[in-house]
Motif scaffolding. Sequence first.
Motif, short mmCIF file in Angstrom:
data_model
loop_
_atom_site.label_atom_id
_atom_site.label_comp_id
_atom_site.label_asym_id
_atom_site.label_seq_id
_atom_site.Cartn_x
_atom_site.Cartn_y
_atom_site.Cartn_z
N LEU A 1 -3.11 5.74 -3.14
CA LEU A 1 -4.40 6.00 -2.50
C LEU A 1 -4.88 7.42 -2.81
CD1 LEU A 1 -6.71 5.16 -0.63
CD2 LEU A 1 -5.31 5.95 1.29
N VAL A 2 -4.01 8.39 -2.66
CA VAL A 2 -4.37 9.79 -2.94
C VAL A 2 -4.70 9.96 -4.41
CG1 VAL A 2 -3.46 12.15 -2.99
CG2 VAL A 2 -3.07 10.71 -0.99
N LEU B 1 0.83 -1.19 0.00
CA LEU B 1 0.00 0.00 0.00
C LEU B 1 0.87 1.25 0.00
CD1 LEU B 1 -2.87 1.15 0.17
CD2 LEU B 1 -2.64 1.09 2.64
N ASP B 2 0.57 2.12 -0.93
CA ASP B 2 1.35 3.32 -1.13
C ASP B 2 0.41 4.52 -0.98
OD1 ASP B 2 2.85 5.42 -2.13
OD2 ASP B 2 3.64 4.27 -3.81
N THR B 3 0.77 5.45 -0.15
CA THR B 3 -0.06 6.63 0.08
C THR B 3 -0.31 7.37 -1.23
OG1 THR B 3 0.85 6.82 2.29
CG2 THR B 3 -0.26 8.76 1.41
#
Length: 147
Positions: A123-124, A118-120
């Motif tokens: 997601l953004v 999971l990579d911020t």
Amino acid sequence: MTTARKERWATLAGISAFLGGLLHVIALIGGADWIYFFHAPPSVVESARLGTWLAPVSTLLITALMWLCSLYAFSAAGFVRRLPLLRTGLFVVAFICIVRGLIFFPLIMIDRVWLSRLDTFELVASVIWLAIGIFFALGLRAAWKKT
């Protein structure tokens, strides 16, 4: 919701698409580190490092497509003349953006390996894609009612 209010959604979609294209140009000017930061494919990052044509051509092509989307949104908002296939164009852009925005969420629910990576940024980016898709969909709704 009044027609003027709906046209604001098309305006917001146009501004968002324009800024997305501008961000691509800025990343290209920033060089390989910027391109890497924005999660471009490794071949594009390598092209930027080596100074080959792939990075600038692909980046400028994406920019042109985003600015074309922006024109369609601004057409729906009434800032530029009505473009051909306006409703079809807005529908396609809205659909692609919404699918791109939503695809992230089922992946993290089904694939635990993907969840562990999971990579911020991803997601953004997905939330931004989804928001822009909704802006285009609401702009389409305004364009549909105009005709």
